[in-house]
Design an enzyme around this catalytic site. Structure first.
Site, PDB file in Angstrom:
ATOM      1  N   ASP A 363       0.863  -1.174   0.000  1.00 23.25           N
ATOM      2  CA  ASP A 363       0.000   0.000   0.000  1.00 23.25           C
ATOM      3  C   ASP A 363       0.909   1.237   0.000  1.00 23.25           C
ATOM      4  OD1 ASP A 363      -2.296   1.645   0.389  1.00 23.25           O
ATOM      5  OD2 ASP A 363      -1.825   1.737   2.520  1.00 23.25           O
ATOM      6  N   LYS A 364       0.355   2.408  -0.296  1.00 16.15           N
ATOM      7  CA  LYS A 364       1.173   3.631  -0.298  1.00 16.15           C
ATOM      8  C   LYS A 364       0.941   4.465   0.958  1.00 16.15           C
ATOM      9  CE  LYS A 364       0.185   7.426  -2.493  1.00 16.15           C
ATOM     10  NZ  LYS A 364       0.395   8.446  -1.424  1.00 16.15           N
ATOM     11  N   ILE A 722       2.479   1.209 -15.136  1.00 19.78           N
ATOM     12  CA  ILE A 722       1.512   1.903 -14.287  1.00 19.78           C
ATOM     13  C   ILE A 722       0.130   1.662 -14.874  1.00 19.78           C
ATOM     14  CG2 ILE A 722       0.736   4.112 -13.375  1.00 19.78           C
ATOM     15  CD1 ILE A 722       4.267   3.929 -14.578  1.00 19.78           C
TER      16      ILE A 722
END
Length: 1079
Positions: A363-364, A722
């Protein structure tokens, strides 16, 4: 205790290994096949192993039992019909229909419907035990119930009044509840009123910022929603353990083959020598021994007993013990401390799995970043306020005039620009009062929106100039409200549904009555509030994701160049904010007419009252919300910074150097994610990037084709990928295989705008398609799905609650600890646990193999070679402790000359990702290495048997001329095996601490003492053998020869493998040139 013993005993014998040895014990009792005079000697070590497992299970069960008792014996005030007052009672005595009173800070004992509150029908609860979120959530009592039941807090209700409630049957659906009630007063029944989730509280919540609430219980015990969602987590096993289990099955099949071979050999040998045997052993011709089938079954059972220890009885408990203490050592390791909180291990089965991770999904927000938001910049109309470049820290003194401060720095604000404040001061000097501002004053309206459009909770303070503690639903909201306060618009709290804002510039307090709050959710991506000011005007303030709010703006005239320019500048600035990794929000407002709002409210309440069709109710509510929020006036866009955690970039660079593929799965937009990717060194300018963000099938297909063509044309070139959440939905339905074919070629992948379910699907697909070991790491409740899906789940104890940490296999304080967890703890556990497994199978074959080859000397008649009592405790007492200590305390690169139980220094392995990569390309434990050790043990068993029998067979080796027996040769082999395997453990060690050497010698001494003890009693097979052997020169000669030969072969094999590896590395580093190849 009465139920634990029988239930746990049943659980113990559900294990295949324990059942196997239980069966062996039964065979040992049967007279026709026993090799131990009817004594079930295998039950001695089996009892020890079961006892250890039961003790471990007892303590774990006792902790759960104590926690259950603590929960059930909590107290709550319950209304007593007998006395007419509230009395304290235990949670376990709360039943459906009971009215309870809950005070501030108390936990909710059951699922309840709110009847009345101390704050006029409103209360606030913390739900971190349910969803991991620490923010306070508002809940409400129905106005009619609030009016009716508030008096119950002071006096009894009238006896002629009844309230009936209908609600849905118990179900596990969180965040949903529907029901209704009606009041019967003096035989007059009033119309039914709806109840929904806003009136409902789940067990496990805690009441906050509210003096008390009254509530009625609707679900208790196992019928509560939290209990119906409490499922037993799926047990995870490491890849090494799974492979070991498969090899145990093959060893068992090999054991069956040996038994069949031995039984067949005996039958053939018996038939060839039947005449001599019948006369020598006086066997009757009609005896069952002359029946070939009977002989086969009998010898098969005997050999099954003799070779039964080929399946290592001690390995499973040894491995379980080692993993348990390895987990404890991680928890004791001071290098993992974060704010004095150690790492937590919830699954000790996976310690070696950490040493062979090939895919990490992260996760960021809160995982790579700190999740401490700081307000950085704002654009109002077409003017940007706030410097978005990094500034050095400086001390701010609030007492100084603002003009002396070029920068505002607080816990949630880092704003460098005095222009905005100066403009506000100037405006207030002209207009004197906030009442003189209009909706055309966008700076004033923007700060008013920031200070009012939120769900922050706070206690009212007497001195409005003093500091106020905000309880925010999210760090973003806290940053926005804190910035407004720094600008002089201080939100001071809410009382009786009235929000208050203190305007510092004019020393006045503005009051706004809340008409409606439409809360934020992941589908809407926005939050709105409808307020009525002191002049009776209605205003809707709305904030949310830029793409959502911009699509809801009021259309303006194509010829309106001013509005066009403002919109263009804001979009341009939003792009710039995202590019440097800032989080963005857009704010808007809308003036409402009273009739317009009343019409909306009437239809909205009607939609909420639909109880029999959830889908219709949700659809109508969404439509009405969009209608009231549409045609917004644009106010501003804000930028908030979420900084990277300490050493994130360095750790990710090391992980990639170690050959680990790192994927970041985030809910942020693509531009923000790309910038964070560069900041944390996941993305670099040297690697080509491909973005897949199509929102239709054809566009996604073309983008995937472009990536595929690049890979075909440049197969050795690295790339980064991405992908957006919208594109991912299309990919999973239509292009799953194509996408993952290119994604697995990429050295970095970022998935943006993805939901928790999509995170789980990505992890599952990579795990299934690659077969590689995966790790997922996150800090929020939305990361739980991917954490539980991965082979190893890591939870970070962050600001979003403890849900991820509780659901994880390992919980750490910061992302940087992942490097030590993998490179040191995981790498070392894999090395040592793999060697432990290989060692145990080698040891057992060395020991048991002699049994089998001894059969060639006696026609495979099933003759014993060892003292069976000593044989049964061989693994547990003579050879287990040294290998356990190796697996716990050996270090490839030690920090100290002494054995350390608690580590407090960094290890060399943490700085060497290339060493971690070794086991990804050359695993220690695999099919080849297992069978090498297995067969190596058998080969050495032949050598031991030959040396031992030749030492005792040709002539009498004893000083008094006694003949040798086969047991003397057998016990010589057993003695040699104890010495050999304990010495081999010392060879495995990189760190031969003095205490390790002493314990190793102690294990060997333990065998000698047991041998001496058993030889004193005639009912043991080794009776009188100790004295005879230790007086015999040939015994010492055989021991020296056996130790020399086996260790010579071991050391020779090690050196050969070492030189082969050195040669291969040299060939890889210095490949031959074309001229050398031609020559």
């Amino acid at each position: 205790m009465l139920t634990f013993l029988p239930k746990n005993s049943l659980e113990q014998f559900r294990k295949a290994s324990n059942l196997y040895f239980l069966l062996l014990g039964i065979f040992q009792i049967l007279p026709p096949v026993t090799t131990t005079d009817g004594q079930p000697t295998v039950y001695l070590p089996l009892s020890f192993i079961i006892m250890v497992s039961m003790i471990k299970d007892f303590f774990e069960d006792f902790k759960r039992h104590r926690a259950d008792d603590e929960e059930n014996n909590r107290t709550v005030q319950k209304y007593s019909l007998r006395t007419g007052v509230f009395e304290y009672d235990k949670w376990q005595n709360v039943y459906v229909g009971d009215i309870i009173r809950i005070a501030n800070k108390q936990r909710i004992p059951a699922d309840i419907i709110i009847l009345a509150t101390s704050k006029g029908g409103e209360c606030f609860v913390e739900t971190k035990n349910l969803d991991g979120e620490t923010n306070l959530k508002p809940k409400y009592a129905h106005p009619q119930l609030q009016t009716l039941y508030r008096q119950l807090n002071e006096k009894e209700l009238p006896y002629n009044l009844f309230v009936t409630m209908d609600f849905e049957r118990q179900n596990p659906l969180m965040y949903k509840f529907k029901g209704s009630f009606n009041i019967v007063n003096e035989n007059k029944e009033q119309p039914k009123e709806p109840l929904n989730y806003e009136n409902f509280l789940e067990r496990g919540c805690s009441l906050q910022n509210t003096d008390w609430i009254l509530a009625v219980t609707v679900y208790t015990g196992h019928d509560t929603k939290i209990m119906m969602n409490s499922i037993i987590g799926k047990m995870k096993y490491s890849t090494v353990e799974k492979l070991m289990s498969k090899q145990i099955l093959w060893v068992f099949l090999f054991l069956l083959f040996e038994c069949i071979f031995a039984s067949t050999y005996y039958n053939v040998w018996y038939q060839r020598n039947v005449n001599e045997l019948q006369s020598y052993l006086n066997i009757d011709q009609n005896a069952p021994e002359n029946n070939s089938f009977y002989n086969f079954i009998l010898r098969f059972a005997m050999w099954f007993l003799l070779l039964g220890n080929s399946v290592p009885i001690s390995l499973l408990v040894t491995l379980e013990t080692v993993k348990f203490f390895q987990a404890q050592m991680i928890q004791w390791d001071k290098n993992y401390l974060t704010f004095d909180r150690p790492a937590a291990v919830h699954s000790s089965n996976l310690s070696e799995e950490l040493g062979v991770i090939e895919y990490i999904f992260s996760d960021k927000t809160g995982t790579l970043t700190q999740n401490i938001m700081k307000f950085k910049s704002i654009i109002i109309d077409d003017i940007v306020y706030g410097d978005i470049e990094e500034q050095p820290q400086q001390e701010i003194i609030d007492e100084k005039p603002f003009k002396e401060k070029q920068r505002i720095v607080s816990q949630n604000v880092d704003f460098t620009d005095d222009t905005l404040y100066s403009e506000l001061v100037s405006e207030f000097m002209n207009k004197k009062s906030a009442k003189n501002f209009s909706n055309n004053d966008h700076i004033f309206l923007t700060l008013l929106c920031l200070s009012l459009c939120h769900t922050i909770q706070t206690e009212l303070v007497e001195n409005i100039e003093s500091e106020i503690q905000y309880n925010a639903s999210s760090p973003d909201e806290l940053a926005l409200v804190s910035f407004a306060a720094e600008m002089g618009f201080k939100y001071i709290g809410k009382e009786d549904n009235i929000m208050k804002v203190y305007i510092k510039h004019s020393k006045e307090t503005l009051k706004f009555q809340i008409q409606q709050i439409i809360e934020f959710n992941s589908t809407r991506k926005r939050m709105s509030i409808v307020l009525k000011d002191q002049n009776g005007r209605l205003t809707l303030f709305c904030k949310g994701a830029d793409n959502v709010i911009l699509s809801m703006l009021q259309d303006f005239d194509e010829n309106d160049s001013i509005q066009k320019n403002i919109l263009f500048e804001i979009k341009k600035q939003l792009q710039e904010y995202a590019t440097i990794g800032l989080r963005t929000l857009v704010l808007g407002y809308k003036e409402l007419e009273q009739k317009e709002y009343e019409k909306f409210l009437s239809e909205y309440n009607r939609a909420q009252s639909i109880l029999d069709d959830d889908q219709l109710r949700e659809s109508l509510m969404n439509q009405l919300e969009e209608m009231i929020e549409n045609n917004l006036q644009l106010l501003c866009a804000t930028a908030i910074e979420d900084k990277l955690q300490d050493k994130v970039g360095e750790v990710i660079a090391d992980l990639k150097s170690a050959g680990i593929n790192v994927w970041v799965l985030t809910g942020d937009k693509i531009e923000t994610a790309i910038n964070i990717g560069f900041s944390c060194k996941l993305l670099t300018d040297q690697v080509k990037r491909f973005i897949i963000d199509g929102d239709v099938e054809g566009q996604v297909e073309r983008q995937l084709a472009k990536v595929t063509n690049y890979i075909n044309d440049h197969p050795d070139e690295p790339l980064s990928l991405i992908v957006s959440g919208v594109a991912l939905v299309i990919i999973i339905h239509n292009f799953k295989e194509v996408f993952f074919k290119v994604a697995l070629k990429a050295n970095a992948v970022m998935a943006c705008r993805v939901s928790p379910k999509q995170k789980q699907e990505i992890v599952n697909l990579v795990r299934r398609l690659t077969g590689k070991i995966t790790l997922a790491i996150g800090d929020g409740a939305n990361d739980v799905a991917m954490i539980t899906q991965a082979h190893v789940g890591i939870g970070i104890r962050g600001l979003e609650g403890q849900q991820a940490a509780k659901a994880s296999d390992y919980a750490i304080g910061e992302f940087k600890h992942l490097r030590r967890l993998l490179f040191y703890s995981g790498h070392e556990s894999y090395r040592k646990n793999s060697n432990l497994i290989l060692f145990n199978f080698y040891k057992n074959q060395l020991y048991i193999g002699a049994f089998f080859f001894f059969g060639f000397s006696n026609g495979f008649s099933g003759q014993n070679l060892y003292d069976q009592w000593l044989s049964q405790i061989f693994n547990v007492f003579f050879t287990s402790l040294p290998i356990i200590l190796y697996a716990l305390f050996d270090e490839k690169y030690p920090n100290s000359n002494y054995m350390q139980l608690v580590q407090d220094k960094a290890n060399f392995l943490e700085s060497r990702p290339d060493i971690y990569r070794e086991y990804l390309t050359k695993p220690i434990f695999n099919l080849v290495s297992f069978w090498q050790q297995f067969l190596w043990g058998l080969l050495q068993a032949i050598l031991l048997m030959v040396i031992s029998f030749y030492a005792f067979e040709p002539i009498s080796p004893h000083v008094h001329g006694q003949n040798s027996t086969y047991l003397e040769a057998g016990m010589t082999i057993m003695s040699a095996v104890v010495f050999i395997v304990n010495f081999k453990v010392l060879l495995l060690h990189n760190t031969n601490y003095p205490i390790i050497v002493y314990i190793n010698i102690g294990s060997t001494t333990c065998f000698i003492l047991f041998f001496l003890l058993f030889s004193q009693y005639p009912f043991f097979e080794s009776f009188d053998l100790f004295q005879r052997l230790y007086e015999c020169f040939n015994y010492y000669l055989a021991m020296i020869l056996m130790l020399t030969v086996t260790n010579f072969f071991d050391l020779g094999r090690q050196r050969y493998n070492y030189f082969v590896e050195q040669y291969r590395e040299q060939q890889q580093n210095n490949p031959p040139n074309q001229l050398e190849i031609e020559m």
